[in-house]
Design a protein around this motif. Structure first.
Motif, PDB file in Angstrom:
ATOM      1  N   LYS A   1       1.046  -1.165   0.122  1.00 25.23           N
ATOM      2  CA  LYS A   1       0.056   0.036  -0.016  1.00 25.23           C
ATOM      3  C   LYS A   1       0.952   1.170  -0.118  1.00 25.23           C
ATOM      4  N   VAL A   2       0.306   2.390  -0.423  1.00 24.34           N
ATOM      5  CA  VAL A   2       0.925   3.757  -0.345  1.00 24.34           C
ATOM      6  C   VAL A   2      -0.129   4.468   0.529  1.00 24.34           C
ATOM      7  N   TYR A   3       0.588   4.868   1.524  1.00 23.10           N
ATOM      8  CA  TYR A   3      -0.231   5.726   2.354  1.00 23.10           C
ATOM      9  C   TYR A   3       0.071   7.350   2.225  1.00 23.10           C
ATOM     10  N   PHE A   4      -1.031   8.205   2.401  1.00 20.71           N
ATOM     11  CA  PHE A   4      -0.689   9.709   2.048  1.00 20.71           C
ATOM     12  C   PHE A   4      -1.803  10.326   2.527  1.00 20.71           C
ATOM     13  N   TYR A   5      -1.604  11.600   3.129  1.00 24.63           N
ATOM     14  CA  TYR A   5      -2.610  12.524   3.696  1.00 24.63           C
ATOM     15  C   TYR A   5      -3.582  13.341   2.622  1.00 24.63           C
TER      16      TYR A   5
ATOM     17  N   TYR B   1      -5.121   8.490   3.941  1.00 25.22           N
ATOM     18  CA  TYR B   1      -5.651   7.455   3.091  1.00 25.22           C
ATOM     19  C   TYR B   1      -4.697   6.554   2.484  1.00 25.22           C
ATOM     20  N   SER B   2      -4.927   5.336   1.846  1.00 20.28           N
ATOM     21  CA  SER B   2      -4.243   4.474   1.329  1.00 20.28           C
ATOM     22  C   SER B   2      -4.685   3.880   0.065  1.00 20.28           C
ATOM     23  N   VAL B   3      -3.794   3.362  -0.760  1.00 25.45           N
ATOM     24  CA  VAL B   3      -4.106   2.930  -2.014  1.00 25.45           C
ATOM     25  C   VAL B   3      -3.180   1.788  -2.318  1.00 25.45           C
ATOM     26  N   SER B   4      -3.657   0.637  -3.109  1.00 26.22           N
ATOM     27  CA  SER B   4      -2.833  -0.303  -3.410  1.00 26.22           C
ATOM     28  C   SER B   4      -1.550   0.008  -4.261  1.00 26.22           C
TER      29      SER B   4
ATOM     30  N   LYS C   1      -5.125   1.074  -7.126  1.00 30.83           N
ATOM     31  CA  LYS C   1      -6.453   0.698  -7.250  1.00 30.83           C
ATOM     32  C   LYS C   1      -7.084   0.729  -5.431  1.00 30.83           C
ATOM     33  N   ASN C   2      -8.163   0.827  -5.366  1.00 34.39           N
ATOM     34  CA  ASN C   2      -8.726   0.487  -3.798  1.00 34.39           C
ATOM     35  C   ASN C   2      -8.369   1.852  -3.125  1.00 34.39           C
ATOM     36  N   ILE C   3      -8.440   3.002  -3.233  1.00 26.63           N
ATOM     37  CA  ILE C   3      -8.271   3.897  -2.700  1.00 26.63           C
ATOM     38  C   ILE C   3      -9.274   4.128  -1.557  1.00 26.63           C
ATOM     39  N   ARG C   4      -8.938   4.254  -0.240  1.00 31.33           N
ATOM     40  CA  ARG C   4      -9.881   4.523   0.742  1.00 31.33           C
ATOM     41  C   ARG C   4      -9.227   5.338   1.956  1.00 31.33           C
ATOM     42  N   LYS C   5     -10.150   5.649   2.930  1.00 28.82           N
ATOM     43  CA  LYS C   5      -9.671   6.692   3.924  1.00 28.82           C
ATOM     44  C   LYS C   5      -9.391   5.539   5.247  1.00 28.82           C
ATOM     45  N   VAL C   6      -7.989   5.769   6.047  1.00 29.39           N
ATOM     46  CA  VAL C   6      -7.833   4.850   6.742  1.00 29.39           C
ATOM     47  C   VAL C   6      -8.596   4.986   8.245  1.00 29.39           C
ATOM     48  N   SER C   7      -9.086   3.997   8.793  1.00 30.30           N
ATOM     49  CA  SER C   7      -9.922   4.237   9.982  1.00 30.30           C
ATOM     50  C   SER C   7      -8.957   4.733  11.095  1.00 30.30           C
ATOM     51  N   ALA C   8      -9.637   5.057  12.100  1.00 32.41           N
ATOM     52  CA  ALA C   8      -8.933   5.740  13.316  1.00 32.41           C
ATOM     53  C   ALA C   8      -8.051   4.675  13.790  1.00 32.41           C
ATOM     54  N   GLN C   9      -8.674   3.473  14.158  1.00 29.04           N
ATOM     55  CA  GLN C   9      -8.013   2.256  14.812  1.00 29.04           C
ATOM     56  C   GLN C   9      -6.698   1.897  14.078  1.00 29.04           C
ATOM     57  N   GLU C  10      -6.921   1.486  12.725  1.00 28.51           N
ATOM     58  CA  GLU C  10      -5.888   1.136  11.617  1.00 28.51           C
ATOM     59  C   GLU C  10      -4.823   2.297  11.832  1.00 28.51           C
ATOM     60  N   ARG C  11      -4.970   3.427  11.677  1.00 28.42           N
ATOM     61  CA  ARG C  11      -4.004   4.735  11.889  1.00 28.42           C
ATOM     62  C   ARG C  11      -3.298   4.632  13.077  1.00 28.42           C
ATOM     63  N   LYS C  12      -3.931   4.328  14.260  1.00 28.06           N
ATOM     64  CA  LYS C  12      -3.216   4.162  15.593  1.00 28.06           C
ATOM     65  C   LYS C  12      -2.217   3.083  15.635  1.00 28.06           C
ATOM     66  N   ASN C  13      -2.691   1.985  14.660  1.00 27.30           N
ATOM     67  CA  ASN C  13      -1.742   0.874  14.982  1.00 27.30           C
ATOM     68  C   ASN C  13      -0.651   0.848  14.030  1.00 27.30           C
TER      69      ASN C  13
END
Length: 802
Positions: free
Chosen positions: A57-61, A73-76, A80-92
């Motif tokens: 994945k690639v992460y970006f703000y 956000y993350s994208v493969s 593909k599959n761009i999505r907002k990262v949940s608060a829990q996933e971001r914390k981990n």
């Protein structure tokens, strides 16, 4: 007829205030009010791009929804599959920063002041510390059996094997307590007691035995090192764990810190903000030490025998020569030159642990040395010396250690140098001192990293054009530079952990930054991931400024951006924009950090102005000679470049020589003042924003490099400071400044204001912004400022001022 006159008057009033009437076709019609809104109206570009540890994945703000703050956000990897990262996933998530073991199967990082160990295969983190105090700078030891980190300015090591934590240094504030001193009378009495009384002797002997036993049973502790009131920096453990190096920083007690009053506060009281010293005031001093843990001893590493350490700058030697000539023959005694103060960075250890190098810089910034360090003795051996009678800087060099690393053979170090006039990559043999240029040409190299297999360098360079940034791969021994990116503009590239893919932040001159992914191959096609722009922003046909080159009066090439009306009127008005920051590039082919000014220039062109944006002498991107072209005279070649630019507008683009304005902020504001005061027949109007008016009142780090210090080079300061030239003002001048500017203090324009009043000048005005720092934040402030700028130009440039 009366109605038509009123309607025409309304249009004129709207235009003078920065307004514009909305286009009937639904497309955006620019106005100052619309341009200077909260930038979210444009859309928010992706930022802080980084890869997941497994490379999937690639992460970006990003903030496509226009919320108060960005989200993660993350994208493969395939886009593909761009999505907002949940608060829990971001914390981990592990921090994107940290240190890897050599196999890159584990990573240590700091998060929220604690240290974590991350297993890349399992994706699980182990928390090493959990304390109220902050732990930072985690690194694997050379054996990779320990993790070292800093806590309370001391070095600790945590064992991966048994989880034990060991303190490796014991730095203490203050002075070492003095031991019992010698006293002849008391010593005589003690000896008398011991010789006369057996019980006293026996008890003393018992106490000594107990003391020895306690010492024998006590665990090993690091040596107590008292640092008085100095700060400890850069604590580093050697690969063999015998040597610990560190830097001590002494802050001057007599330095005077300038205060900026903050008038608009929640308390209702004026509150003082401590800011900085002024150029030439007392500065920090630095010392570099080695702590030999086996010998339990500490010693300083000294620069006394390093080549060039006593060399005075040329400007001081010339002054001394003039002084000697004026006094006549001396008494025959020559004063021995003293070693100049320096800062030592590092050490940087070879992968096999056999060699260490340090980077040293003179505090006058005229010299930079790369030196081999023998940690057992503190001996330094010169590998490379770069001297610049102006000042040392440039891509990959900067003001600290710069970019530096070891070649795969553990016998050569790579680094940057401007020896050729452009910042390029070099290597040097740490045994023979033989140096080799790895890149060359009239371009600059930056952001260097080595591939994981140690066979190639990756870096950014502006080889194709000074205003383009492309990503390259090159063999570590030099050779063909393979250009991996191909879109015109600039590329900020993050390589995936397996080095098969690239995540790219890309922009063009009229297209803000977007995220792309592509294969790490020459000729691969990038795939756009984000669509960040609003429909409103896209509805305007933003201009692609022309990148032009004109000749300065000394024959140098000057690069610039040109904005022209499609059907420019003969003898029309023009505005010259001056970018700030001094060492910055703006006549390039990517989305400018001056995006508000870019949009304002489009608006000015809509109103019939020609706009020129110049990369004047002192700008970045063009090599050492352009970078240092302002040495000892700011307002010299940098200003004459703008005068020559104005001449070029007249000669080639049908601009009326009597209808040229100039404006800019910070350094751009300074140049505007110099233009209005010393070239009053060239510029009819100028807007000087947050401008330096007297360089003797600016900071030390920036100013002393260019003008030296006021008490050693007062002529340079007098030549370079607008306040000395204020009597030359003829045209209309707008001065604008934030009152809580902690960079260029409001005091600068207050002093200039008094000077203009005393000179009886009445063709100027001062606009103050009570809640703004150096970089404005509030849209209302931006709007007010640029309405005033536009009004200044409309009133003074739209009709010929002959």
């Amino acid at each position: 007829m009366l109605f038509k006159r009123k309607a025409l008057a309304l249009v004129v009033w709207v235009m003078l205030c920065g307004g514009a009437l909305q286009a009937q076709d639904g497309k955006l019609t620019l106005s100052v009010d619309k341009i200077m809104r909260d930038p979210k109206w444009i859309g928010t570009s992706p930022s802080n791009v980084f890869w997941s540890e497994d490379g999937k994945k690639v992460y970006f703000y990003w903030n496509p929804e226009g919320n108060k703050s960005d989200s993660l956000y993350s994208v493969s990897a395939d886009g593909k599959n761009i999505r907002k990262v949940s608060a829990q996933e971001r914390k981990n998530l592990p921090s994107p920063y940290g240190d890897y073991n050599r196999a890159e199967t584990k990573k240590v990082y700091e998060k929220n002041g604690d240290i974590f160990l991350y297993d890349i295969k399992s994706g699980k983190s182990q928390q090493i510390t959990n304390t109220v105090e902050r732990e930072s700078n985690p690194e694997f030891s050379h054996s990779e059996q320990k993790v070292t980190y800093i806590k309370d300015n001391n070095l600790y090591a945590w064992s991966l094997g048994n989880g034990q934590t060991v303190q490796l240094t014991d730095f203490k504030k203050g002075r070492k307590p003095a031991g019992e001193g010698k006293d002849a009378q008391r010593d005589w009495l003690k000896e008398q007691q011991l010789s006369l009384l057996q019980i006293v002797r026996e008890r003393e002997e018992k106490k000594e035995e107990q003391k020895k036993q306690r010492l024998a049973e006590a665990p090993a502790r690091p040596k107590e090192i008292y640092v008085e009131d100095k700060s400890v920096n850069g604590i580093t453990l050697s690969p063999g764990e015998q040597y610990i190096t560190y830097q001590l920083v002494t802050r001057p007690k007599n330095a005077k810190v300038a205060i900026v009053p903050d008038y608009v506060t929640a308390s209702g009281y004026t509150e003082d903000i401590n800011t900085r010293t002024k150029v030439g005031d007392a500065q920090n001093t630095y010392e570099f030490f080695v702590y030999d843990t086996k010998r339990d001893t500490v010693f300083a590493v000294l620069m006394n025998d390093v080549e060039g350490i006593n060399d005075k700058p040329a400007y001081l030697l010339s002054k001394e020569a003039e002084a000697s000539a004026g006094k006549g023959a001396a008494d025959g005694k020559t004063k021995k030159a003293e070693a100049r103060p320096t800062v030592i960075y590092g050490p940087f250890w070879s992968e096999n642990g056999k060699h260490a190098v340090v980077v040293a810089r003179s505090q006058d910034n005229k010299d930079r040395w790369i030196l081999k360090l023998d940690p057992a003795t503190g001996k330094l051996t010169l590998l490379d010396r770069q001297r610049d009678e102006a000042w040392i800087n440039g891509p990959g060099i900067g003001y600290g250690p710069g970019e530096i690393g070891w070649m795969p053979d553990n016998e050569h170090v790579w680094f940057h140098s401007e020896e050729s006039g452009y910042s390029h990559l070099y290597s040097v043999d740490v045994n023979s001192g033989k140096k080799k240029a790895l890149t060359s040409g009239k371009f600059e190299v930056s952001d260097v990293r080595m591939s994981d297999d140690n066979k190639n360098f990756y870096f950014t360079a502006n080889k194709t054009h000074p205003g383009e940034k492309h990503f390259y791969r090159m063999p570590v021994q030099g050779g063909d530079m393979v250009q991996l990116t191909n879109m015109t503009g600039a590329h900020e590239v993050a390589v995936s952990p397996d080095e098969k893919n690239l995540a790219i932040r890309y922009s063009f001159s009229n297209k803000p930054w977007e995220l792309f992914v592509m294969d790490n191959k020459k000729g691969a096609k990038p795939k756009q991931v984000t669509q960040s722009l609003t429909e409103e922003f896209k509805s305007y046909d933003w201009r692609e400024p022309e990148n032009i080159v004109f000749k300065a009066k000394d024959g140098s090439d000057v690069h610039a951006r040109l904005y022209r009306p499609e059907n420019a009127a003969k003898n029309g008005p023009a505005v010259v924009f001056v970018h700030g920051a001094g060492y910055l590039q703006n006549a390039h082919k990517w989305w400018s950090s001056y995006f508000r000014e870019y949009m304002f220039h489009n608006f000015l062109v809509d109103q019939g102005y020609t706009v020129l944006d110049i990369d004047y002498r002192g700008s970045a991107g063009y090599g050492r000679d352009v970078r240092t072209g302002i040495y000892q005279f700011m307002g010299g070649k940098d200003l004459s470049d703008h005068v020559d630019g104005a001449k070029h507008l007249v000669e080639k683009y049908n601009v009326d020589p009597n209808r040229i304005g100039i404006y800019g902020g910070s350094y751009g504001g300074f140049i505007t003042l110099m233009a209005m005061f010393t070239e009053p027949d060239v510029f009819a109007a100028g807007a000087a924003l947050r401008s330096v008016t007297d360089w003797a009142h600016y900071n030390h780090g920036y100013t002393s490099n260019i003008l030296n210090t006021p008490y050693t080079d007062s002529t340079a300061y007098a030549k370079s400071s607008p306040i000395y030239y204020a009597e030359g003002l003829k045209g209309a001048l707008l001065i604008a400044h934030g009152m809580v500017d902690t960079n260029v203090h409001f005091q600068d324009v207050v002093r200039l204001t008094q000077r203009l009043i005393e000179l009886g000048k009445d063709n100027w005005e001062l606009a103050v912004y009570p809640v703004e720092d150096h970089g404005f934040v509030e849209p209302s402030s931006w709007t007010d400022e640029y309405k005033r700028i536009y009004k200044l130009f409309e009133e003074n440039l739209k009709e010929s001022k002959k």
